[in-house]
Motif scaffolding. Structure first.
Motif, PDB file in Angstrom:
ATOM      1  N   LYS A 172     -72.199  22.044  16.028  1.00 34.10           N
ATOM      2  CA  LYS A 172     -72.646  22.441  14.689  1.00 34.10           C
ATOM      3  C   LYS A 172     -73.712  23.524  14.781  1.00 34.10           C
ATOM      4  O   LYS A 172     -73.734  24.467  13.971  1.00 34.10           O
ATOM      5  CB  LYS A 172     -73.183  21.228  13.937  1.00 34.10           C
ATOM      6  CG  LYS A 172     -73.563  21.518  12.489  1.00 34.10           C
ATOM      7  CD  LYS A 172     -73.933  20.219  11.754  1.00 34.10           C
ATOM      8  CE  LYS A 172     -74.263  20.516  10.298  1.00 34.10           C
ATOM      9  NZ  LYS A 172     -74.573  19.255   9.542  1.00 34.10           N
ATOM     10  N   THR A 175     -72.008  26.890  15.622  1.00 39.49           N
ATOM     11  CA  THR A 175     -71.275  27.392  14.457  1.00 39.49           C
ATOM     12  C   THR A 175     -72.224  27.929  13.401  1.00 39.49           C
ATOM     13  O   THR A 175     -71.978  28.988  12.802  1.00 39.49           O
ATOM     14  CB  THR A 175     -70.403  26.271  13.860  1.00 39.49           C
ATOM     15  OG1 THR A 175     -69.487  25.803  14.858  1.00 39.49           O
ATOM     16  CG2 THR A 175     -69.618  26.775  12.659  1.00 39.49           C
ATOM     17  N   ALA A 176     -73.330  27.224  13.160  1.00 41.37           N
ATOM     18  CA  ALA A 176     -74.293  27.664  12.152  1.00 41.37           C
ATOM     19  C   ALA A 176     -74.915  29.005  12.527  1.00 41.37           C
ATOM     20  O   ALA A 176     -75.081  29.897  11.683  1.00 41.37           O
ATOM     21  CB  ALA A 176     -75.381  26.606  11.978  1.00 41.37           C
ATOM     22  N   TYR A 178     -73.556  31.326  14.459  1.00 44.26           N
ATOM     23  CA  TYR A 178     -72.516  32.351  14.396  1.00 44.26           C
ATOM     24  C   TYR A 178     -72.225  32.751  12.946  1.00 44.26           C
ATOM     25  O   TYR A 178     -72.114  33.941  12.630  1.00 44.26           O
ATOM     26  CB  TYR A 178     -71.241  31.845  15.071  1.00 44.26           C
ATOM     27  CG  TYR A 178     -70.178  32.893  15.238  1.00 44.26           C
ATOM     28  CD1 TYR A 178     -70.190  33.751  16.335  1.00 44.26           C
ATOM     29  CD2 TYR A 178     -69.165  33.050  14.289  1.00 44.26           C
ATOM     30  CE1 TYR A 178     -69.224  34.733  16.497  1.00 44.26           C
ATOM     31  CE2 TYR A 178     -68.194  34.026  14.435  1.00 44.26           C
ATOM     32  CZ  TYR A 178     -68.227  34.868  15.534  1.00 44.26           C
ATOM     33  OH  TYR A 178     -67.263  35.842  15.677  1.00 44.26           O
ATOM     34  N   GLU A 179     -72.125  31.771  12.077  1.00 45.82           N
ATOM     35  CA  GLU A 179     -71.817  32.060  10.676  1.00 45.82           C
ATOM     36  C   GLU A 179     -72.969  32.753   9.963  1.00 45.82           C
ATOM     37  O   GLU A 179     -72.780  33.346   8.900  1.00 45.82           O
ATOM     38  CB  GLU A 179     -71.451  30.764   9.950  1.00 45.82           C
ATOM     39  CG  GLU A 179     -70.106  30.193  10.410  1.00 45.82           C
ATOM     40  CD  GLU A 179     -69.737  28.897   9.709  1.00 45.82           C
ATOM     41  OE1 GLU A 179     -70.630  28.321   9.033  1.00 45.82           O
ATOM     42  OE2 GLU A 179     -68.574  28.464   9.831  1.00 45.82           O
ATOM     43  N   SER A 180     -74.171  32.685  10.540  1.00 43.40           N
ATOM     44  CA  SER A 180     -75.323  33.388   9.969  1.00 43.40           C
ATOM     45  C   SER A 180     -75.477  34.795  10.540  1.00 43.40           C
ATOM     46  O   SER A 180     -76.471  35.478  10.266  1.00 43.40           O
ATOM     47  CB  SER A 180     -76.605  32.596  10.235  1.00 43.40           C
ATOM     48  OG  SER A 180     -76.557  31.343   9.586  1.00 43.40           O
ATOM     49  N   GLY A 181     -74.503  35.206  11.347  1.00 38.46           N
ATOM     50  CA  GLY A 181     -74.512  36.557  11.887  1.00 38.46           C
ATOM     51  C   GLY A 181     -75.204  36.711  13.226  1.00 38.46           C
ATOM     52  O   GLY A 181     -75.361  37.841  13.719  1.00 38.46           O
ATOM     53  N   ARG A 183     -75.271  36.673  17.120  1.00 36.28           N
ATOM     54  CA  ARG A 183     -74.225  36.852  18.129  1.00 36.28           C
ATOM     55  C   ARG A 183     -74.730  36.737  19.569  1.00 36.28           C
ATOM     56  O   ARG A 183     -73.955  36.507  20.478  1.00 36.28           O
ATOM     57  CB  ARG A 183     -73.552  38.230  17.958  1.00 36.28           C
ATOM     58  CG  ARG A 183     -72.787  38.392  16.646  1.00 36.28           C
ATOM     59  CD  ARG A 183     -71.574  37.472  16.623  1.00 36.28           C
ATOM     60  NE  ARG A 183     -70.769  37.641  15.417  1.00 36.28           N
ATOM     61  CZ  ARG A 183     -70.944  36.955  14.290  1.00 36.28           C
ATOM     62  NH1 ARG A 183     -71.908  36.040  14.224  1.00 36.28           N
ATOM     63  NH2 ARG A 183     -70.182  37.160  13.237  1.00 36.28           N
ATOM     64  N   LEU A 211     -66.230  30.755  19.920  1.00 34.28           N
ATOM     65  CA  LEU A 211     -66.422  31.572  18.717  1.00 34.28           C
ATOM     66  C   LEU A 211     -66.455  33.066  19.040  1.00 34.28           C
ATOM     67  O   LEU A 211     -66.367  33.905  18.143  1.00 34.28           O
ATOM     68  CB  LEU A 211     -67.725  31.172  18.017  1.00 34.28           C
ATOM     69  CG  LEU A 211     -67.732  29.803  17.334  1.00 34.28           C
ATOM     70  CD1 LEU A 211     -69.154  29.407  16.959  1.00 34.28           C
ATOM     71  CD2 LEU A 211     -66.834  29.811  16.102  1.00 34.28           C
ATOM     72  N   PRO A 336     -79.664  28.207   7.656  1.00 32.11           N
ATOM     73  CA  PRO A 336     -78.266  28.667   7.633  1.00 32.11           C
ATOM     74  C   PRO A 336     -77.934  29.404   6.331  1.00 32.11           C
ATOM     75  O   PRO A 336     -78.438  29.022   5.260  1.00 32.11           O
ATOM     76  CB  PRO A 336     -77.467  27.354   7.746  1.00 32.11           C
ATOM     77  CG  PRO A 336     -78.405  26.401   8.385  1.00 32.11           C
ATOM     78  CD  PRO A 336     -79.770  26.766   7.883  1.00 32.11           C
TER      79      PRO A 336
END
Length: 336
Positions: A172, A175-176, A178-181, A183, A211, A336
Motif C-alpha cells: 500500500k 502504491t500510494a 507511485y500514485e502521488s507522482g 518515482r 509499478l 496521498p
C-alpha cells in the motif's frame, strides 16, 4: 551489626486466632465455592482486613502444580513499539487474573532457552515471546511440559502466533507513493534481519518494481533511530536522491527525518515524502507528524492472550494464527 529480619507475612493461622475460628475455616473462606457459614465468613474477613492478610497464591500454585504466571520474553523491551506491546500484554494478562513476568533476554538460542527454563522452573502457565525466532529445542521443551507458547511478530509453524499485515501495508505504501507522482523510491530496513523487517522491505521492493518505479534499499545496523540516521546519510550521499522513502518502523523514520532536514536541507514532504510503520506516540509529535501504519498494541495483545487461553483449554488443538492489518494514519510527512 544487627541481624536482618526475614519478612513475616501475616499467616492464615494468625487470622484464625484473631477470628476465633479453625485454620480450615480460614482456608474455606478464601477458596471459591467452598462451604462456610455466613457468620464464620464475616468474622474471618474482618480479621483478615484488620491484620492485612492476603492468600498465599504461590503456595496454592505449587500445590496445584501450576501458577498464574505468564512469561513475556523480549529483547530490549523498552524500545519503540515493543515497549507499548509489552505494556499492553501486561495489562491484558492482569485483567484476566494472570501475573505477567517480563524477561529481558537476547536473541541467541542459549539466551532464549535460559529464559524458558527459568519460567518452567517457576511453573509459568504460558510464554509469550516478542523477540528472536524460538529454536526447535524451545518449542520441543514447551510441548513436553505442556506449556503454551505464543509468538508475536513472526510465523512459527509449530506455535500459535500473531502477526501484523506487513506485506499488505508495504504494498500500500509503494502504491500510494507511485500514485502521488513519486518515482524515485527507497525503503529503509536494518541489518538485524528480523522477520517483520525483512517482510516489509521485500514487499515494498517487489511492489515498487512492479509499478515501474526505481527503488533502492538502505539499511542501518539496527531497527532504531541511529539506524535511520545511518541509512539516511547513505541515501543522501548518492547522486540521485529519492523523493519518497518507506521506513520499516517509526524509529528509523525519525532518524531519517532529522538527517533529511538538518543535514540534507530537504523539505518534508515537498522534497521527500516519508511513511513509517508502528504509529508509536512520538509519530504525532509536532517535530515529526509522521504518516505511518498503525499497529494497535492492545489489539495484538488481546489476540495473543486469546490464543494462549485457547491453548490452555485444548493443548492438542492445531497451531492457530492471527493477522492484524495495520491502518494508514495520515499526517504531514506524506499526504496521498
Amino acid at each position: 551489626m544487627p541481624k536482618k529480619e526475614r519478612m513475616r507475612f501475616v499467616s492464615a493461622e494468625q487470622v484464625a486466632q484473631r477470628a476465633g475460628v479453625s485454620r480450615s475455616a480460614v482456608s474455606r473462606t478464601f477458596t471459591p465455592g467452598a462451604s462456610v457459614a455466613p457468620a464464620t465468613r464475616e468474622k474471618v474477613l474482618r480479621a483478615a482486613e484488620e491484620l492485612g492478610y492476603h492468600v498465599n497464591d504461590l503456595a496454592r500454585g505449587v500445590l496445584a502444580n501450576q501458577s498464574r504466571l505468564v512469561g513475556i520474553v523480549a529483547t530490549r523491551p523498552e524500545v519503540g513499539f515493543r515497549a507499548h506491546l509489552a505494556a499492553a500484554l501486561a495489562k491484558s494478562l492482569i485483567r484476566r487474573g494472570s501475573i505477567p513476568i517480563l524477561v529481558n533476554t537476547g536473541q541467541t538460542e542459549e539466551e532464549l532457552l535460559a529464559a524458558q527454563k527459568m519460567l518452567i522452573g517457576h511453573r509459568a502457565e504460558a510464554i509469550i515471546i516478542l523477540s528472536g525466532s524460538p529454536p526447535a529445542s524451545f518449542l520441543e521443551l514447551a510441548q513436553r511440559n505442556g506449556q503454551p507458547l505464543v509468538v508475536i511478530g513472526r510465523s512459527e509453524p509449530d506455535a500459535d502466533h500473531v502477526r501484523a499485515g506487513n506485506s499488505e501495508a508495504s504494498r500500500k505504501a509503494a502504491t500510494a507513493f507511485y500514485e502521488s507522482g513519486r518515482r524515485r523510491l527507497a525503503v529503509i530496513g536494518s541489518n538485524s534481519g528480523t522477520p517483520a523487517i525483512v517482510e516489509r522491505e521485500s514487499a515494498f521492493l517487489s511492489a515498487a518494481e512492479s509499478l515501474g518505479a526505481s527503488v533502492v534499499v538502505a539499511r542501518g545496523d539496527d531497527s532504531d533511530y541511529q539506524g535511520g540516521v545511518t541509512a539516511g546519510r547513505a541515501l543522501f550521499s548518492e547522486k540521485i536522491k529519492p523523493d519518497a522513502v518507506f521506513c520499516a518502523n517509526d524509529l528509523i523514520a525519525f532518524g531519517l527525518m532529522d538527517v533529511a532536514r538538518q543535514e540534507a536541507r530537504l523539505r518534508i514532504p515537498e522534497d521527500l515524502a516519508i511513511i513509517g510503520f508502528d504509529d508509536v506516540p512520538e509519530s504525532a509529535w509536532l517535530s515529526y507528524q509522521l504518516t505511518t501504519f498503525r499497529q494497535d498494541p492492545l489489539v495484538m495483545a488481546q489476540r495473543a492472550v486469546a490464543l494462549m487461553e485457547r491453548r490452555l483449554e485444548n493443548s492438542d488443538a492445531p497451531p492457530a494464527s492471527e493477522r492484524v492489518i495495520p491502518e494508514l494514519v495520515i499526517r504531514q510527512s506524506f499526504r496521498p
